[in-house]
Design a protein around this motif. Structure first.
Motif, PDB file in Angstrom:
ATOM      1  N   ILE A  30      -0.947   1.940  10.142  1.00  0.00           N
ATOM      2  CA  ILE A  30      -2.044   2.883  10.225  1.00  0.00           C
ATOM      3  C   ILE A  30      -3.191   2.387  11.096  1.00  0.00           C
ATOM      4  O   ILE A  30      -3.850   3.136  11.795  1.00  0.00           O
ATOM      5  CB  ILE A  30      -2.535   3.226   8.810  1.00  0.00           C
ATOM      6  CG1 ILE A  30      -3.652   4.213   8.889  1.00  0.00           C
ATOM      7  CG2 ILE A  30      -2.938   2.008   8.049  1.00  0.00           C
ATOM      8  CD1 ILE A  30      -4.286   4.533   7.605  1.00  0.00           C
ATOM      9  N   GLU A  31      -3.441   1.081  11.060  1.00  0.00           N
ATOM     10  CA  GLU A  31      -4.583   0.552  11.818  1.00  0.00           C
ATOM     11  C   GLU A  31      -4.227   0.324  13.276  1.00  0.00           C
ATOM     12  O   GLU A  31      -4.970  -0.313  14.021  1.00  0.00           O
ATOM     13  CB  GLU A  31      -5.078  -0.740  11.189  1.00  0.00           C
ATOM     14  CG  GLU A  31      -4.234  -1.935  11.507  1.00  0.00           C
ATOM     15  CD  GLU A  31      -3.894  -2.766  10.259  1.00  0.00           C
ATOM     16  OE1 GLU A  31      -4.308  -3.909  10.197  1.00  0.00           O
ATOM     17  OE2 GLU A  31      -3.235  -2.241   9.347  1.00  0.00           O
ATOM     18  N   ARG A  37       0.860  -1.188   0.000  1.00  0.00           N
ATOM     19  CA  ARG A  37       0.000   0.000   0.000  1.00  0.00           C
ATOM     20  C   ARG A  37       0.888   1.227   0.000  1.00  0.00           C
ATOM     21  O   ARG A  37       0.971   1.949   0.982  1.00  0.00           O
ATOM     22  CB  ARG A  37      -0.866   0.040   1.252  1.00  0.00           C
ATOM     23  CG  ARG A  37      -1.749  -1.150   1.427  1.00  0.00           C
ATOM     24  CD  ARG A  37      -2.656  -0.994   2.630  1.00  0.00           C
ATOM     25  NE  ARG A  37      -3.239  -2.264   2.980  1.00  0.00           N
ATOM     26  CZ  ARG A  37      -4.197  -2.859   2.287  1.00  0.00           C
ATOM     27  NH1 ARG A  37      -4.707  -2.250   1.222  1.00  0.00           N
ATOM     28  NH2 ARG A  37      -4.662  -4.028   2.637  1.00  0.00           N
ATOM     29  N   ASP A  52     -10.670  -3.394   1.019  1.00  0.00           N
ATOM     30  CA  ASP A  52      -9.271  -3.733   0.734  1.00  0.00           C
ATOM     31  C   ASP A  52      -8.514  -4.041   2.037  1.00  0.00           C
ATOM     32  O   ASP A  52      -7.311  -4.235   2.009  1.00  0.00           O
ATOM     33  CB  ASP A  52      -8.616  -2.567  -0.010  1.00  0.00           C
ATOM     34  CG  ASP A  52      -7.335  -2.982  -0.720  1.00  0.00           C
ATOM     35  OD1 ASP A  52      -7.297  -4.090  -1.274  1.00  0.00           O
ATOM     36  OD2 ASP A  52      -6.368  -2.204  -0.687  1.00  0.00           O
ATOM     37  N   PHE A  53      -9.194  -4.005   3.171  1.00  0.00           N
ATOM     38  CA  PHE A  53      -8.598  -4.322   4.476  1.00  0.00           C
ATOM     39  C   PHE A  53      -7.411  -3.413   4.776  1.00  0.00           C
ATOM     40  O   PHE A  53      -6.387  -3.846   5.289  1.00  0.00           O
ATOM     41  CB  PHE A  53      -8.209  -5.813   4.533  1.00  0.00           C
ATOM     42  CG  PHE A  53      -9.361  -6.684   4.135  1.00  0.00           C
ATOM     43  CD1 PHE A  53     -10.404  -6.881   5.014  1.00  0.00           C
ATOM     44  CD2 PHE A  53      -9.446  -7.207   2.857  1.00  0.00           C
ATOM     45  CE1 PHE A  53     -11.518  -7.619   4.632  1.00  0.00           C
ATOM     46  CE2 PHE A  53     -10.551  -7.947   2.471  1.00  0.00           C
ATOM     47  CZ  PHE A  53     -11.585  -8.153   3.365  1.00  0.00           C
ATOM     48  N   CYS A  54      -7.564  -2.129   4.433  1.00  0.00           N
ATOM     49  CA  CYS A  54      -6.437  -1.195   4.535  1.00  0.00           C
ATOM     50  C   CYS A  54      -6.294  -0.573   5.917  1.00  0.00           C
ATOM     51  O   CYS A  54      -5.251  -0.009   6.234  1.00  0.00           O
ATOM     52  CB  CYS A  54      -6.586  -0.090   3.489  1.00  0.00           C
ATOM     53  SG  CYS A  54      -7.946   1.054   3.825  1.00  0.00           S
ATOM     54  N   GLY A  55      -7.351  -0.597   6.742  1.00  0.00           N
ATOM     55  CA  GLY A  55      -7.235  -0.080   8.106  1.00  0.00           C
ATOM     56  C   GLY A  55      -7.440   1.414   8.267  1.00  0.00           C
ATOM     57  O   GLY A  55      -7.359   1.930   9.380  1.00  0.00           O
ATOM     58  N   THR A  56      -7.733   2.113   7.189  1.00  0.00           N
ATOM     59  CA  THR A  56      -7.899   3.563   7.297  1.00  0.00           C
ATOM     60  C   THR A  56      -9.096   3.913   8.190  1.00  0.00           C
ATOM     61  O   THR A  56      -9.036   4.846   8.993  1.00  0.00           O
ATOM     62  CB  THR A  56      -8.067   4.183   5.895  1.00  0.00           C
ATOM     63  OG1 THR A  56      -7.021   3.691   5.051  1.00  0.00           O
ATOM     64  CG2 THR A  56      -7.974   5.702   5.940  1.00  0.00           C
TER      65      THR A  56
END
Ligand SMILES: Cc1cc2nc3c(=O)[nH]c(=O)nc-3n(C[C@H](O)[C@H](O)[C@H](O)COP(=O)(O)OP(=O)(O)OC[C@H]3O[C@@H](n4cnc5c(N)ncnc54)[C@H](O)[C@@H]3O)c2cc1C
Ligand code: SF4
Ligand code: SF4
Lengths: 389, 64
Positions: A154-155, A44, B17-21
């Motif tokens: 970020i998470e 990402r 997308d399991f990106c965590g934002t």
């Protein structure tokens, strides 16, 4: 895997693997945990780094590099293009390989690495972080540790579990979409940045070349504005208009916290590094190198603290002080700069581009750009001089 | 299309997308994200931060 380590690192991104490597080198027993099935995937990230900063943390290997770049192209809202040569080499990395090998280096230094290991809580001993609870494949495990390093990106939740304030405000969260695509016909010597307050409010669109017509094309906008249109939809519009024949090989979503470093990044037996600590550059969103610089310091301080048998918040604050000196204080200034840059209207951005185009190419440095842009903002100039003098 | 509704927010797992934002901007730590699923717990106050930040619109307020 043992049930007890000196240091447990949560998350095997560039920051986590670097913290684990330096902690292990100092002689501590280290466990590095990653929830995903493979380190380095998904990517990402636009994968751009500068040589100088990165070299202070790791010797750069040629096979990590997809493309060397010598500068940046700034594109104004009405599409004036300004090439600026950088004073250092830039690289677009292959983070799949880079992240993987950073974890491997941690293992070589003596850290134990485990994937498919999802950390879902902390263990507490006498009110301080004393380890982690995790699920590895289908088994529930508890691992004790004197220091937990949260490098969970970020998470990040490690800090929250320990009671630190880690929330990101909507305005400081850059929400991003990116594709890696072929048939992106651009000059491979430059990383391109498109600015427009109307199209990319509080952020920018980027094209980072990866060689042979391959490139990372993505954009990030401030969470203050994403309510109206999603980053993915904005990116789709750009690709349809500009590169209708592109083949999309990868599509990812992501976010970058673009604020100064969190107020609290250490506690008793606890440290945060990388995106988890909000250590990306607040203007560019670049967080690979700065996170690794912080992680090196954190790993070394953690190792020394273990050797001394003192893992108190007070002892670990050495990390905070060294980080602020290295990058953290600069980030505070960058944050002011970010507010300034992202408040410029499209007309002002167009004017700035024209002024730059009138300058001879060899005078177009980032310092000169800021000098001419900041004439109206003397207080910012003073801050910048203080931070970089 | 695969939609599940939690705390008045509908979640499209096929888009995620399991990106965590979303996790990072949730003021109440109400979102549990794993490698391939997302749960919204009862700590949610329907502030809509997650809905507005999601880069791919995998979350939607049910009442919108
Ligand atoms: C679209 C986009 C483009 C970007 N472009 C650039 C760029 O060009 N240059 C640059 O320098 N930076 C860029 N960045 C920022 C950069 O990607 C991050 O700053 C960097 O990855 C941060 O590294 P990290 O190690 O802190 O976190 P991450 O790389 O996010 O690693 C965190 C790791 O922790 C794991 N993890 C999380 N929670 C748990 C858990 N509970 N248990 C176990 N493991 C867990 C995750 O799976 C992940 O592997 C970009 C970011 C985005 C979103
Ligand atoms: S922000 Fe959207 S894509 Fe990312 S994890 Fe949350 S729901 Fe999924
Ligand atoms: S609506 Fe607000 S409180 Fe509920 S999960 Fe989303 S961000 Fe958290």
């Amino acid at each position: 895997m043992n049930k007890k380590y000196d240091i447990v690192v949560v998350g095997a991104g560039p920051a986590g693997s670097t913290a684990a490597r330096f902690a292990a080198q100092s002689g501590a027993s280290v466990l590095l945990l990653e929830k995903d099935r493979e380190i380095g995937i998904p990517v990402r990230c636009a994968e751009g780094v500068g040589e100088k900063g990165l070299e202070t943390v790791v010797k750069i290997k040629p096979h990590w590099i997809a493309q060397e770049v010598s500068g940046v192209t700034l594109v104004s809202p009405s599409e004036d293009r300004v090439d600026i040569e950088s004073n250092e080499m830039g690289y677009v990395l292959n983070r799949k390989i880079f992240d993987y090998e950073l974890a491997q280096m941690a293992a070589t230094a003596g850290a134990n690495v485990l994937t498919r290991a999802y950390v879902h809580g902390l263990l507490f001993q006498n009110g301080k972080a004393g380890g982690v609870r995790l699920q590895h494949l289908d088994s529930e495990l508890e691992v004790e540790a004197s220091i937990v390093i949260g490098a969970d990106g970020i998470e990040s939740r490690v800090g929250r579990w320990a009671g630190l304030k880690t929330k990101t405000s909507m305005k400081d969260m850059e929400t991003c979409a990116q594709v890696t695509a072929s048939h992106i016909d651009v000059d491979g010597r430059y990383c391109q940045f498109y600015f427009s307050n109307e199209k990319y409010p509080g952020g920018y669109l980027w094209i980072f070349p990866k060689g042979n017509g391959l490139a990372n094309v993505g954009l990030g906008i401030s969470g203050e504005y994403s309510k109206h249109k999603s980053p993915l939809a904005c990116l789709q519009d750009f690709l349809d208009a500009r590169f209708p024949h592109a083949s999309i090989l990868t599509t990812v979503a992501g976010g970058v916290p673009c604020s100064p470093t969190l107020e609290q990044i250490v506690g008793d037996g606890l440290m945060l590094v990388g995106d988890a600590a909000h250590q990306a550059n607040p203007v560019s969103g670049g967080g690979i190198t700065s996170g690794m610089i912080a992680a090196k310091i954190a790993g070394q301080v953690a190792g020394a603290a273990i050797a001394e048998g003192n893992v108190s918040k007070k002892r670990l604050t050495e990390y905070v002080n060294l980080w602020n000196k290295a990058e953290g204080n600069k980030h505070k200034v960058f944050y002011k700069l970010k507010k300034f840059v992202y408040n410029l209207s499209d007309e002002e951005l167009d004017n700035a581009a024209r002024i730059l185009l009138d300058m001879p190419k060899e005078k177009r440095t980032l310092v000169n750009i800021f000098k001419s842009a900041l004439i109206k903002h003397p207080s910012l100039i003073v801050d910048i001089i203080k931070a970089f003098a | 299309m695969e939609t599940k509704s939690m705390q008045g927010i509908s979640y499209r797992r096929d888009l995620c997308d399991f990106c965590g934002t979303c996790v990072a901007v949730c003021p109440h730590d109400a979102i549990e994200l794993s490698e391939n699923d997302l749960q919204i717990t009862e700590k949610c106050t329907q502030c809509m931060n997650c809905v507005y930040i999601c880069p791919v619109r995998a979350l939607e307020g049910s009442d919108e």
